[in-house]
Design an enzyme around this catalytic site. Structure first.
Site, PDB file in Angstrom:
ATOM      1  N   HIS A 125       0.882  -1.180   0.000  1.00  0.00           N
ATOM      2  CA  HIS A 125       0.000   0.000   0.000  1.00  0.00           C
ATOM      3  C   HIS A 125       0.916   1.226   0.000  1.00  0.00           C
ATOM      4  O   HIS A 125       2.034   1.168   0.532  1.00  0.00           O
ATOM      5  CB  HIS A 125      -0.825  -0.065   1.289  1.00  0.00           C
ATOM      6  N   ASP A 202       3.109  -4.710   7.798  1.00  0.00           N
ATOM      7  CA  ASP A 202       1.905  -3.884   7.726  1.00  0.00           C
ATOM      8  C   ASP A 202       0.712  -4.824   7.942  1.00  0.00           C
ATOM      9  O   ASP A 202       0.367  -5.610   7.062  1.00  0.00           O
ATOM     10  CB  ASP A 202       1.861  -3.204   6.346  1.00  0.00           C
ATOM     11  N   GLN A 205      -4.448  -5.206   6.913  1.00  0.00           N
ATOM     12  CA  GLN A 205      -5.474  -6.101   6.357  1.00  0.00           C
ATOM     13  C   GLN A 205      -5.483  -7.485   6.981  1.00  0.00           C
ATOM     14  O   GLN A 205      -6.276  -8.333   6.578  1.00  0.00           O
ATOM     15  CB  GLN A 205      -5.293  -6.228   4.831  1.00  0.00           C
ATOM     16  N   LYS A 228     -10.248  -0.623  10.785  1.00  0.00           N
ATOM     17  CA  LYS A 228     -10.432  -1.842   9.970  1.00  0.00           C
ATOM     18  C   LYS A 228     -10.705  -3.051  10.862  1.00  0.00           C
ATOM     19  O   LYS A 228     -10.960  -4.142  10.393  1.00  0.00           O
ATOM     20  CB  LYS A 228      -9.195  -2.104   9.115  1.00  0.00           C
ATOM     21  N   CYS A 366      -4.888   2.736  -3.443  1.00  0.00           N
ATOM     22  CA  CYS A 366      -3.626   3.236  -2.848  1.00  0.00           C
ATOM     23  C   CYS A 366      -2.502   2.228  -3.031  1.00  0.00           C
ATOM     24  O   CYS A 366      -1.671   2.045  -2.128  1.00  0.00           O
ATOM     25  CB  CYS A 366      -3.796   3.571  -1.359  1.00  0.00           C
TER      26      CYS A 366
HETATM   27  N1  PMP Z   1      -1.758  -0.659   4.585  1.00  0.00           N
HETATM   28  C1  PMP Z   1      -2.717  -1.393   4.017  1.00  0.00           C
HETATM   29  C2  PMP Z   1      -2.385  -2.768   3.516  1.00  0.00           C
HETATM   30  C3  PMP Z   1      -4.003  -0.881   3.901  1.00  0.00           C
HETATM   31  O1  PMP Z   1      -4.958  -1.610   3.318  1.00  0.00           O
HETATM   32  C4  PMP Z   1      -4.282   0.417   4.392  1.00  0.00           C
HETATM   33  C5  PMP Z   1      -5.676   1.024   4.270  1.00  0.00           C
HETATM   34  N2  PMP Z   1      -6.293   0.856   3.059  1.00  0.00           N
HETATM   35  C6  PMP Z   1      -3.249   1.138   4.978  1.00  0.00           C
HETATM   36  C7  PMP Z   1      -1.997   0.569   5.064  1.00  0.00           C
HETATM   37  C8  PMP Z   1      -3.465   2.513   5.533  1.00  0.00           C
HETATM   38  O2  PMP Z   1      -4.327   2.445   6.621  1.00  0.00           O
HETATM   39  P1  PMP Z   1      -4.895   3.786   7.288  1.00  0.00           P
HETATM   40  O3  PMP Z   1      -5.496   4.580   6.163  1.00  0.00           O
HETATM   41  O4  PMP Z   1      -5.905   3.282   8.270  1.00  0.00           O
HETATM   42  O5  PMP Z   1      -3.747   4.480   7.922  1.00  0.00           O
END
Ligand code: PMP
Length: 410
Positions: A125, A202, A205, A228, A366
């Site tokens: 991401h 990270d 997910q 999440k 993203c």
């Molecule tokens: N890493 C991953 C794999 C994600 O899916 C996301 C959110 N889509 C993020 C980081 C960023 O998370 P946040 O917007 O809650 O900071």
């Protein structure tokens, strides 16, 4: 105990929907939990009740409200630590995954030197890609990217070829928010540690969808977001092994993170307080702790089984639809499926689905590099939460078929 298959037949997901007021109120099919999960009643109540019964700023006052609020905050830290099998002094509260990763990367920007290398996966991401790119730009270190295979599995040979004694940190997602693959994070940690590199996982997910045990993964850092995990927005977690956290410089400066301030200079508090400057989102930590208790009551293994079952079922039906191009060919996805339909723009399909009150995500999610890698700049993404069930899948697949017929004009 009810066997999962029976629970499934009895509509386990539908049963759990009743815990989520918004899902009961709105006539929608919610298939966008990877973007953010809905909130159970118990989480909403915990936040409401905290504001009504225990609200005062933490760590500062002697009055009973301040004491209760501080206790609730530190108890939330204990709940988070237990959930991932960490110690309380290894848990830093942040605003979310993005802030957790920026905290580490901005520290590394000061610790890296030309000749050092940072190794990330092409499927990251942007939150786990751009901060490392920037840390390398600022420090003169080299930013390296390892590949995935056409299946969506990581290319372990490429990883090993790029890993060396120059590698200072490896950053990788546990479950990709596009490919939906569960990555071999334990193996990655083991290999990275052999060359003396630190490992950041990270967990944005994975945290709500499979059991996550930092002792088993043996990573140095883990980042995730409350929203999440059926908890509130504005709260996230950075887990760090004590010595790994202690090696990082402070991220922000201000109240609560200091030991002593004089005109001559400042000394900083021990970890984790060193990384919690200012008034933290302490009410949200109470909501997050309640969300963790909620998923623990159900059981992370059961949630994982349920979502694995849903994903398989969904992939079977999706792949029977003509023109489906998966982003990453493998069927071993967990909870997240991104795809395109040949010759139709994904935004047109998402628009048609929205008319049928179906929430999915369209775009690059993203994660532009991985889309580019697969030659599909955008995709539609379906993602599951514990409240989804077979009826959500059949409503989606029927609506998808209808949209394709309409958009193809036949
Ligand atoms: N890493 C991953 C794999 C994600 O899916 C996301 C959110 N889509 C993020 C980081 C960023 O998370 P946040 O917007 O809650 O900071």
């Amino acid at each position: 105990m009810i066997h999962l298959k029976n629970m499934w037949m009895n509509g386990w997901g539908s049963m759990l929907k009743e815990d989520f007021p918004l899902l009961l109120k709105e006539p929608i099919v919610y298939l966008d939990s990877a973007a953010s999960a809905q909130k159970p009643q118990t989480v909403l109540e915990s936040i409401d009740s905290f504001y009504r019964s225990s609200y005062a700023n933490i760590h500062r006052g002697q009055c009973s409200l301040a004491v209760r609020a501080t206790e609730a905050y530190e108890n939330a830290r204990r709940t988070v630590a237990d959930f991932i099998h960490a110690n309380t002094n290894e848990i830093v509260f942040t605003k979310g995954t993005t802030e957790s990763i920026n905290l580490i990367a901005s520290g590394y920007a000061q610790l890296l030197y030309p000749g050092d290398e940072v190794l990330v996966c092409i499927a990251e991401h942007h939150a786990d890609f751009v901060p490392w790119q920037q840390a390398c730009l600022r420090s003169g270190a080299t930013f390296k990217v390892f590949d995935v295979l056409p299946s969506g599995k990581i290319d372990l040979a490429d990883f090993q070829a790029k890993l060396s004694h120059k590698t200072k940190i490896v950053a990788m997602t546990h479950i990709s928010n596009v490919l939906g693959m569960i990555n071999p994070v334990r193996k990655i940690s083991e290999l990275a540690h052999q060359v003396g590199a630190k490992v950041l996982i990270d967990g944005a997910q994975s945290i709500a969808h499979i059991p996550v045990d930092i002792k088993d993964i043996d990573c140095d850092f883990l980042a995730f977001s409350g929203h999440k995990l059926y908890g509130p927005t504005g709260i996230g977690v950075l887990y760090g092994k004590k010595e790994a956290l202690e090696s990082l410089p402070p991220y922000q400066f201000g109240g609560d993170m200091i030991r002593r301030v004089t005109v001559e200079g400042t000394t900083f508090a021990d970890v984790p307080a060193r990384f919690e400057a200012g008034t933290t989102p302490f009410v949200e930590t109470v909501g997050l702790a309640e969300a963790i208790r909620y998923v623990q009551r159900i059981g992370m293994e059961k949630i994982a089984d349920h979502e694995r079952f849903l994903t398989r079922n969904f992939l079977d039906q999706l792949q029977a639809v003509s023109g489906v191009l998966l982003v990453g060919e493998s069927n071993e996805k967990h909870g997240i499926v991104s795809f395109n339909i040949k010759d139709i723009h994904p935004a047109d399909i998402a628009f048609a689905l929205a008319q049928e009150h179906i929430c999915v995500r369209v775009g690059h999610h993203c994660a532009m590099p991985i889309h580019h890698r697969f030659g599909q700049e955008l995709s539609l993404r379906v993602s599951f939460g514990l409240y989804n069930d077979e009826s959500d899948i059949s409503v989606f697949v029927n609506a998808l078929k209808k949209a394709i017929t309409l958009l193809r004009g036949n």
